[in-house]
Enzyme design. Structure first.
Site, PDB file in Angstrom:
ATOM      1  N   HIS A 192       0.863  -1.191   0.000  1.00  0.00           N
ATOM      2  CA  HIS A 192       0.000   0.000   0.000  1.00  0.00           C
ATOM      3  C   HIS A 192       0.890   1.227   0.000  1.00  0.00           C
ATOM      4  CE1 HIS A 192      -3.608   2.360   0.574  1.00  0.00           C
ATOM      5  NE2 HIS A 192      -2.979   3.035   1.516  1.00  0.00           N
ATOM      6  N   GLY A 201      -6.926   3.377   1.781  1.00  0.00           N
ATOM      7  CA  GLY A 201      -7.802   3.483   0.619  1.00  0.00           C
ATOM      8  C   GLY A 201      -7.140   4.089  -0.602  1.00  0.00           C
ATOM      9  N   LEU A 227     -10.162  -3.513   4.502  1.00  0.00           N
ATOM     10  CA  LEU A 227      -9.247  -2.891   3.538  1.00  0.00           C
ATOM     11  C   LEU A 227      -8.054  -2.218   4.226  1.00  0.00           C
ATOM     12  CD1 LEU A 227      -8.879  -2.152   0.491  1.00  0.00           C
ATOM     13  CD2 LEU A 227      -9.974   0.028   1.035  1.00  0.00           C
ATOM     14  N   ASP A 228      -6.846  -2.568   3.790  1.00  0.00           N
ATOM     15  CA  ASP A 228      -5.599  -1.942   4.261  1.00  0.00           C
ATOM     16  C   ASP A 228      -5.421  -2.046   5.773  1.00  0.00           C
ATOM     17  OD1 ASP A 228      -5.092  -1.211   1.637  1.00  0.00           O
ATOM     18  OD2 ASP A 228      -6.048   0.739   1.849  1.00  0.00           O
ATOM     19  N   ALA A 229      -6.042  -3.039   6.383  1.00  0.00           N
ATOM     20  CA  ALA A 229      -5.976  -3.144   7.845  1.00  0.00           C
ATOM     21  C   ALA A 229      -5.328  -4.447   8.300  1.00  0.00           C
ATOM     22  CB  ALA A 229      -7.384  -3.032   8.433  1.00  0.00           C
TER      23      ALA A 229
END
Lengths: 284, 284, 284, 284
Positions: A192, A201, A227-229
């Site tokens: 990311h 995000g 998401l992205d966690a």
């Protein structure tokens, strides 16, 4: 010699380390690497151990069976045992950005990565020529709203057919379904382009520019449903200033993304990462 | 509970780890931390191990005696065993610069340092007031060409009287004699204001300015007979540019020196440093 | 010689730079430093300029009047002009943490900071002794829910009585009212113990630990009405790993906080920061 | 619009900045970027200025002539003027290592580099296939003790035939002759795999390993007659520990070398570097 890597975690108890080292010694193994960590808050014990055995007398499946009954069940361990002969197989998912792809394939070629790349999947044909240059099979699987499920089935078929061990999303830019995540838990690595948890995000460089941060970052993590966690494997950062336009942030960020993703891939391929409570324990 | 820290190095051999962990278990100890490293070039095995024992039944001198005969002699180990009850005693040698002094005493006050400071020695009175503010005995021992030997004798008397374990030169600016170094081998920690081995000797910021480097550094190392050439414990760096005058390098360097020296002191005080072949093995 | 620092921003137009440099030359000034930046997205021109004038013939108020009518009004500039003779006055607001306080006062004493500290305000008496050691007036103004308004009035009285130019919250731990912010716009500097915008609000080290980040940071910013969302002046980061407990993050973070806050204070005191659109333009 | 970049240095004098900005304004130019620096020790003034002119009425040669007589001669300036239309031409010299080559060509392809690469020269054929993949002419010019002079003549012919502006040694591994250096002064960029001035010469990673440093670096500099002693353009570093073997330092170093060299190339190609007294002034 056969080299075995063992990863363990369980509730912390007295004498775990001595029990494990004893077990290895009794089986005729010589411990060449041992590292351990205890999470004092959760009271969880983690260990990574490498051990060498005479190749002729060692049978991995027998060893695993003994390990399970003599050790793992007593301590209620979660455990994984890898033989060093078998290199992990990594599938690359890409889209249109080439910087992480060139970087990973360059390292692969130079022998820096201890893994095999059976194939590359992309939803576009733009980077097919790079796969060809490096002699890696390329599968074009377009993804649209309507064909998403079908595309995923094709991906899963390929992954299973090649017995892929883990997946790397090298700026793949598509959301991975919960179904696929559940089939490859803590085995899908994403890069990311922000210093998570800042700028989750889409368009993180735009957000970083707007907020006026003085440092930007990149984060490699395992993909989870949120998401992205997912658990963070590796992060790095670089300084920026007011003089940097968004395009400068993107260009500087590419250098971060490449190195952060490559480091995460190496840690995973070398079985140095354990996941617990959505966090990673990394033995280096 | 009594907590014991063991540091070991010896020629690498099979079954060392199992032998040690067995020994600890047989003595009734529970290993709470183990870390190990093998220098494959030199074939040397290093280990750091922390173990807990029931306080009532544990006698450190007995344990050491057993360790020596049952283990250390077999493997021809170099070893050190520390009991966690005894905090190491650190003597501070200072001169006229106050930044490292304030920094170390601030950390000492906040409980960040696991050590005792029995006294501060300086060849000048300039910083005596700081020692007073922090309630630490201050000894003014002037050093001139003619009184160098006499001054050292006074220093050694104080060091021995207080059973000092290690010495920190917090920008002390005087050459330490070979005699004193031999009495405190790998126990005198210096902070050098450059990224060693670049810019050995006096006025490194001036040299860095002249060379036009884009990054400056600081290095903490053990003092050996060769100037600025002892085993490196910790280093750090920061970016500079053509706009920085020498005075700017000095100011930016102060921030490096403080943190690098403090980190080296913490590593040493927590018995995390081993020295071999003029290099350090650091278990964190 | 009198040295003048001019900070300007306005809509970008042709010939701004030539107009300004001409103006300075016509007034008999010699430009010794010029730096400029154009935000191409917003089309805004920023400039920082230092200029020297013969002291006997130069009257700052006259110069400002001319600047306003001959230049600023034509280009619709926002501008500030400072004379180097007048050092800015900085008020320190503290609470119970001493690391930033020791750090700033150590730098102040060493002559590193180009400013005056007329007084220190704290809502507790814990650090009064430090203020005394450094001979700086200390005012104890307790803050409770009921006395918040009254405490602020006392603070404002002191700030006005001493003609304070800017306020530094050195881990002050209290919310600043909108009223005070409006009186000192972009003149209240805070240090937040995270890499903003990650971990806004209370206990960021706890949140960083929970998220399992591999890098932690600190951020110095101007205080605005929205919590931890003001223009960022300076940030820095350091690596952490799974082995660091929350208390380790706090200890490592202290080193970041000190340096980041000190750098922000120096930039502000040297009039190198301009604010626009909730972001900073920093001329170094 | 025609965009002109001017680089100047000369003895510092009053009114230089105003004279230059006036000159530009009188010629009908609009200054879009100005940055300046004064070396107070040497009393030298440096400036970088970008200015836009109406394309139809602007003739670069005329402008240069005016600049010379009206400005440069008065202030005894050293100056260079570049028109933005003409991209600089960079020759790549390579040998057997591919990491810097892949990196630079990847950036070139992505449009990140503001330059042209007319050809690649190598003393080996190993990387010819990469040049082909990127469609860049490749010349194999072997270098042996006996053919060194002849090889250089071939290189110089190519350089002159293509009007090459600067040369990048992307791990070329050969000593450049004084003759060639004198033809391309401050126009040959090398990447050295250490943090200069530490570890000059061959095998710096081996020396870094032996010295036990905790940080390794890479340095990009202009080639001068003295080995690894030319003006430093860019440096970067990364942490290492006792666990890193020489091969690990080499692998980690590759990541540094790529980014440091690419940054140096970008600074040079964008005409942001000035050299004075064997140091660089870099306007960013």
């Amino acid at each position: 010699m056969t080299k075995i890597t063992i990863l363990i975690h369980c509730k912390d108890k007295p004498n775990i380390i001595a029990s494990i080292t004893n077990f290895i010694a009794n089986k005729g193994g010589n411990i060449v690497y041992i590292d351990q960590y205890v999470d004092r808050e959760q009271d969880i014990f983690f260990m990574r151990l490498e051990s060498e055995f005479e190749a002729e007398s060692f049978i991995t499946t027998d060893f695993k069976a003994c390990f399970k009954t003599e050790l793992a069940e007593t301590f209620k361990m979660k455990w994984r045992i890898y033989s060093s002969e078998k290199k992990p197989k990594m599938a690359l998912f890409i889209s249109k950005y080439d910087h992480c792809l060139y970087d990973l394939l360059g390292r692969y070629n130079s022998g820096e990565l201890n893994l095999e790349i059976p194939f590359i999947i992309s939803n576009h044909r733009d980077l097919e020529h790079i796969a060809k240059n490096f002699n890696i099979p390329f599968y074009h699987i377009p993804v649209t709203k309507d064909t998403k499920k079908e595309a995923e089935n094709k991906q899963l078929e390929l992954l299973e057919a090649h017995k892929v061990d883990f997946i790397v999303l090298a700026r793949y830019m598509q959301i991975i379904s919960d179904n696929m995540i559940s089939k490859y838990p803590n085995k899908i690595i994403n890069i990311h382009h922000s210093f998570l948890p800042a700028f989750v995000g889409a368009k993180p460089y735009h957000s970083a520019y707007k907020r006026g941060v003085k440092i930007i970052g990149a984060t490699s993590h395992y993909v989870t449903e949120e998401l992205d966690a997912g658990p963070i494997i590796e992060q790095d950062v670089t300084r920026v200033s007011h003089t940097h336009a968004i395009s400068d942030l993107i260009a500087k960020g590419r250098d971060l993304e490449k190195v952060v993703l490559a480091n995460a891939v190496k840690l995973h391929a070398n079985r140095k990462v354990m996941v617990y409570n959505n966090k990673t324990v990394i033995f280096t």
